[in-house]
Motif scaffolding. Structure first.
Motif, PDB file in Angstrom:
ATOM      1  N   ILE A 294      31.139   4.045  -1.222  1.00 30.25           N
ATOM      2  CA  ILE A 294      30.695   4.588   0.063  1.00 30.25           C
ATOM      3  C   ILE A 294      31.627   5.700   0.538  1.00 30.25           C
ATOM      4  N   THR A 295      32.893   5.640   0.110  1.00 30.07           N
ATOM      5  CA  THR A 295      33.818   6.729   0.427  1.00 30.07           C
ATOM      6  C   THR A 295      33.365   8.019  -0.244  1.00 30.07           C
ATOM      7  N   GLU A 296      32.996   7.933  -1.516  1.00 29.03           N
ATOM      8  CA  GLU A 296      32.501   9.111  -2.237  1.00 29.03           C
ATOM      9  C   GLU A 296      31.227   9.641  -1.591  1.00 29.03           C
ATOM     10  N   ASP A 297      30.325   8.740  -1.206  1.00 28.02           N
ATOM     11  CA  ASP A 297      29.090   9.159  -0.537  1.00 28.02           C
ATOM     12  C   ASP A 297      29.402   9.879   0.765  1.00 28.02           C
ATOM     13  N   PHE A 298      30.255   9.278   1.575  1.00 27.87           N
ATOM     14  CA  PHE A 298      30.589   9.834   2.888  1.00 27.87           C
ATOM     15  C   PHE A 298      31.177  11.236   2.748  1.00 27.87           C
ATOM     16  N   GLN A 365      23.595   0.873   7.597  1.00 24.30           N
ATOM     17  CA  GLN A 365      24.533   1.529   8.506  1.00 24.30           C
ATOM     18  C   GLN A 365      25.013   2.852   7.922  1.00 24.30           C
ATOM     19  N   MET A 366      25.232   2.865   6.616  1.00 26.30           N
ATOM     20  CA  MET A 366      25.620   4.115   5.961  1.00 26.30           C
ATOM     21  C   MET A 366      24.524   5.163   6.105  1.00 26.30           C
ATOM     22  N   GLN A 367      23.278   4.738   6.062  1.00 23.88           N
ATOM     23  CA  GLN A 367      22.166   5.661   6.249  1.00 23.88           C
ATOM     24  C   GLN A 367      22.171   6.239   7.661  1.00 23.88           C
ATOM     25  N   LYS A 368      22.446   5.384   8.637  1.00 20.67           N
ATOM     26  CA  LYS A 368      22.515   5.845  10.035  1.00 20.67           C
ATOM     27  C   LYS A 368      23.673   6.826  10.208  1.00 20.67           C
ATOM     28  N   ILE A 369      24.795   6.551   9.565  1.00 20.62           N
ATOM     29  CA  ILE A 369      25.945   7.446   9.624  1.00 20.62           C
ATOM     30  C   ILE A 369      25.575   8.801   9.020  1.00 20.62           C
TER      31      ILE A 369
END
Length: 375
Positions: A294-298, A365-369
């Motif tokens: 998720i860090t790489e995605d962000f 939540q990652m999608q919302k972010i």
């Protein structure tokens, strides 16, 4: 005080306390729920209600000690504190001494170890707790440019023959820039100039290494770090700090480290919880891998932004304090809780939004972010 407080408010540097309730990967403030992007609960342990129940159910009544009663050198040295130190020490293959916090460790170790015949060379961006400890040292200390091993080597060449001992002090994962020290290069310099290495792993423990022991574990360098400082209050979701070192140094610190000697010990029940979650943390490989993903995605969602670092700590550098505060308000309006970081926590002209990711964040939540960042 009144005038200075007004000046802080005018310049966008005033701080205030916000009552909050942290629940899983969210934070409740003023009756509103936000996705929490300002937490250092990197593995999401603090929200593991199943582990809390398991821990509490496993406590014998006589073990549930809420107060230490005194300092560890008087009557506060509980068996569970020593058991915690033994357990952590075994993981690192050395000795462990537990302090009441990472701040206490950084405040008390270097002043106890150094004298006027010594020199400390510290990375420019080491944590404020280390700087406070250096101010209490009786030795000369200097700061080298952040992560600049060439500058460090120039200082080592100039001073290594003039002092009895040189201590090089750095963090493994820097809390404000989210970048890692070049540990391999540092160890080459250590072999060349024979200095003592002090490595603060506060933000790497739990996150980095096959067993979550930090960058030194990942690089296979645990035996080469003279003083490894860790915390129990971030990824381990407990309280306290510790130092990993040799037996003689541990005995010296027990006798000479003022922030260890002159304070009431932490509660025994906290030591029991720390050991419980430390055992769990060693096996949390899936969480570490998920956090990395998720860090790489962000980071990929901010391609045209002034983003620095390479870890789960993701600083977005802003132009000025007002821009920083405005963007923080915008994200909060979108349901993301992020905190603006300003001077003196960071350089005066480098205010930032510091996103801090945890393995507790869910895909939705990652999608919302993602959507909020694209807006």
């Amino acid at each position: 005080m009144r005038e200075e407080l007004q000046e802080l408010k005018k310049n966008g540097l005033a701080r205030n306390l916000t009552p909050s309730c942290y629940c899983a990967n969210e934070i409740l403030i003023g009756g509103k729920s936000y996705i929490n992007l300002s937490s250092n609960d990197y593995l999401g342990i603090s929200s593991r209600l199943d582990w809390q129940k398991e821990f509490l159910d496993g406590l014998a009544r006589e073990e549930f000690l809420m107060g230490a009663t005194s300092s560890r050198l008087l009557t506060g040295n509980s068996w569970c504190k020593e058991e915690l130190e033994t357990f952590i020490g075994i993981q690192y293959g050395k000795e462990c001494l537990v302090y009441n916090s990472g701040y206490h460790a950084n405040l008390g170790v270097l002043p106890a170890l150094t004298n006027k015949e010594d020199l400390v060379l510290a990375d420019k961006l080491v944590h404020a707790s280390i700087i406070d400890g250096l101010r209490l040292c009786g030795c000369k200390w200097m700061r080298y440019r952040h992560n600049d091993s060439n500058h460090l080597e120039r200082l080592l060449k100039e001073y290594h023959s003039l002092y009895e001992n040189i201590y090089v002090v750095t963090e493994s994962l820097f809390s404000m820039d989210g970048d890692f020290v070049d540990l391999e290069r540092l160890l080459l310099l250590k072999n060349k100039y024979s200095f003592k290495l002090y490595l603060d792993e506060a933000h790497a423990i739990g996150v980095v290494g096959n067993h979550g022991l930090g960058l030194a574990e990942e690089k296979g360098a645990l035996s080469e770090v003279d003083y490894l400082v860790g915390t129990l209050s971030k990824a381990l979701a407990s309280e306290g700090g510790f130092i990993i070192t040799d037996l003689e140094t541990k005995e010296w610190l027990i006798n000479k480290s003022r922030s260890f000697i002159f304070t009431t010990a932490g509660a025994p029940v906290s030591s029991l919880w720390s050991q419980f979650v430390f055992k769990k943390m060693l096996k949390m490989k899936e969480e570490r891998l998920y956090l990395r993903k998720i860090t790489e995605d962000f980071r990929s969602w901010l391609p045209n932004k002034n983003v620095v670092g390479e870890s789960q700590i993701i600083p977005l550098i802003m132009g000025n304090n007002n821009e920083c505060l405005s963007y923080s308000d915008k994200l909060r309006h979108a349901g993301l809780w992020v905190s603006p970081i300003r001077y003196p926590s960071v350089p005066l002209r480098q205010p930032r939004i510091r996103f801090s990711l945890t393995a507790a964040l869910k895909p939705h939540q990652m999608q919302k972010i993602h959507e909020a960042l694209l807006d």
